[in-house]
Design a protein around this motif. Structure first.
Motif, mmCIF file in Angstrom:
data_model
loop_
_atom_site.group_PDB
_atom_site.id
_atom_site.type_symbol
_atom_site.label_atom_id
_atom_site.label_comp_id
_atom_site.label_asym_id
_atom_site.label_seq_id
_atom_site.Cartn_x
_atom_site.Cartn_y
_atom_site.Cartn_z
ATOM 1 N N UNK A 258 0.821 -1.219 0.000
ATOM 2 C CA UNK A 258 0.000 0.000 0.000
ATOM 3 C C UNK A 258 0.854 1.268 0.000
ATOM 4 N N UNK A 259 1.871 1.397 0.874
ATOM 5 C CA UNK A 259 2.708 2.600 0.823
ATOM 6 C C UNK A 259 3.389 2.809 -0.523
ATOM 7 N N UNK A 260 3.784 1.720 -1.195
ATOM 8 C CA UNK A 260 4.427 1.852 -2.499
ATOM 9 C C UNK A 260 3.441 2.365 -3.540
ATOM 10 N N UNK A 261 2.270 1.759 -3.598
ATOM 11 C CA UNK A 261 1.284 2.137 -4.612
ATOM 12 C C UNK A 261 0.707 3.531 -4.378
ATOM 13 N N UNK A 262 0.618 3.945 -3.115
ATOM 14 C CA UNK A 262 0.066 5.272 -2.813
ATOM 15 C C UNK A 262 1.146 6.335 -2.702
ATOM 16 N N UNK A 263 2.414 5.915 -2.799
ATOM 17 C CA UNK A 263 3.586 6.791 -2.629
ATOM 18 C C UNK A 263 3.528 7.545 -1.312
ATOM 19 N N UNK A 264 3.053 6.886 -0.248
ATOM 20 C CA UNK A 264 2.950 7.507 1.071
ATOM 21 C C UNK A 264 3.580 6.611 2.141
ATOM 22 N N UNK A 265 4.916 6.432 2.103
ATOM 23 C CA UNK A 265 5.552 5.546 3.087
ATOM 24 C C UNK A 265 5.455 6.061 4.511
#
Length: 373
Positions: free
Chosen positions: A171-178
């Motif tokens: 999820x953090x990768x796909x949303x670019x929100x680590x």
């Protein structure tokens, strides 16, 4: 019947030690790129083939970190780390911090002040070495993590790895929100758990080495494509908006994770036996990190010694980059091998004998039945 005390411990096989060397080389490569002075993060910096190559060099660092922690989890999954090892980790980190501080102050390369000197006595903190800080806590907690892993069993552990990976990586990768989840220590616990899982799983499951390299290559290839698309998008200003391309190559990226896992399995299944020189050299890898990533050393190293931006327009930039990375890597390794000999002689003579009783008490406590704890 052989007396147990005369049984010689089998030497550690060199396949994963070789992967430790690769992991640290990738980390040095990353630091060449991110500390070299080239604005690889800028969405407006002039594009060139060398600029793109420099961005690609940065992608190996987090893969290397993930691989390094996977190796730690693999080896500590079956035994508790000694408390004396943790003390030695602190001593070694402190020794490099204080030596380089005093040396650079003496040479006039760094200003001296008492607050900076005092801070050297507290080297396990993020503004010195973020990796060492998280790694130190991981080793400290590793006995309790291992107990929890054993209690879960293989099936439940694998389920945990999938769930954790989905929420902390996919999820953090796909949303670019680590930053939604971000904790380096939790991520290291996750990688440690993968290492523990693979230790048992790979005893009964064999993967093709060509498959491992193909998976790693495909994952890294996706990162490379995303960087190229992001560079174009961030300058053209399309409706997509700004793309933080490093989200796809950072520590939590699912692509970095897959690369590290596939490389780990590849090296685990490599049959090279015991090579003393590989194991000896691999033992210096932590020191390579402590030297070249020292917060006093690296600004001077990349900017003052190698002047990286000056070579960005050169037709042989990539050759220069690889030469510099290799030189730094080997010089740091040689320095650590020398310093380790000095440090170990004093440690084994004066401190280790005094820590052995404490080691035994800690080990007895961790191995005691639950009803006695």
């Amino acid at each position: 019947m052989t007396d147990a005390k005369y049984v010689k411990k089998a030497p550690r096989q060199s396949n994963l030690e070789l992967s430790r060397i690769l992991a640290m080389y990738l980390i040095v490569m990353h630091h060449f790129s991110v500390h070299g002075g080239v604005p690889i993060w800028s969405g407006s910096a002039p594009l060139s083939f060398n600029f793109y190559l420099d961005q690609l060099l940065s992608t190996g660092g987090k893969i290397g970190v993930n691989l390094f922690v996977l190796i730690t989890g693999y080896f500590l999954a079956k035994k508790f780390s000694k408390f004396s090892s943790l003390i030695y980790l602190w001593i070694k980190t402190f020794s490099y911090v204080i030596v380089f501080f005093l040396l650079f102050c003496a040479l006039g390369l760094h200003p001296f002040n008492w607050s900076s000197l005092i801070s050297c006595f507290f080297p396990i903190r993020n503004d010195f070495y973020w990796f060492v800080s998280a790694y130190f806590l991981l080793i400290l907690l590793s006995p309790f993590i291992t107990i929890g892993i054993k209690a879960l069993g293989q099936r439940k552990l694998f389920t945990f790895l999938l769930i954790f990976g989905f929420f902390w990586s996919v999820i953090p990768t796909l949303t670019t929100k680590p930053e939604y989840y971000g904790s380096t220590l939790f991520w290291f616990v996750y990688l440690f758990s993968w290492g523990a899982f693979l230790r048992d799983y790979l005893e009964r499951k064999i993967f093709s080495q060509s498959l491992c390299l193909s998976v790693c290559g495909a994952s890294w290839g996706i990162i490379a494509i995303i960087i190229a698309l992001a560079d174009w998008n961030n300058r053209v200003g399309t409706f997509i908006g700004y793309i933080d391309w490093f989200t796809f190559a950072n520590l939590y990226s699912v692509f970095s994770l897959i690369c590290a896992l596939s490389l780990f399995v590849f090296f685990k299944q490599m049959q090279i036996g015991y090579k003393p020189w590989i194991n000896k050299f691999a033992a210096a890898m932590f020191g390579v990190y402590l030297i070249h990533e020292n917060p006093i050393v690296y600004p001077w190293l990349w900017s003052k010694v190698f002047h990286v931006p000056e070579y960005l327009g050169s037709s042989w930039f990539i050759l220069y980059a690889l030469a510099v990375i290799t030189i730094v890597f080997f010089i740091c390794a040689i320095l650590d091998l020398i310093w380790e000999k000095v440090l170990q002689s004093g440690y084994q003579k004066y401190l280790f004998p005094r820590l052995q009783p404490l080691d035994k008490r800690v080990t007895d406590f961790l191995n005691a039945p639950a009803s006695q704890k």
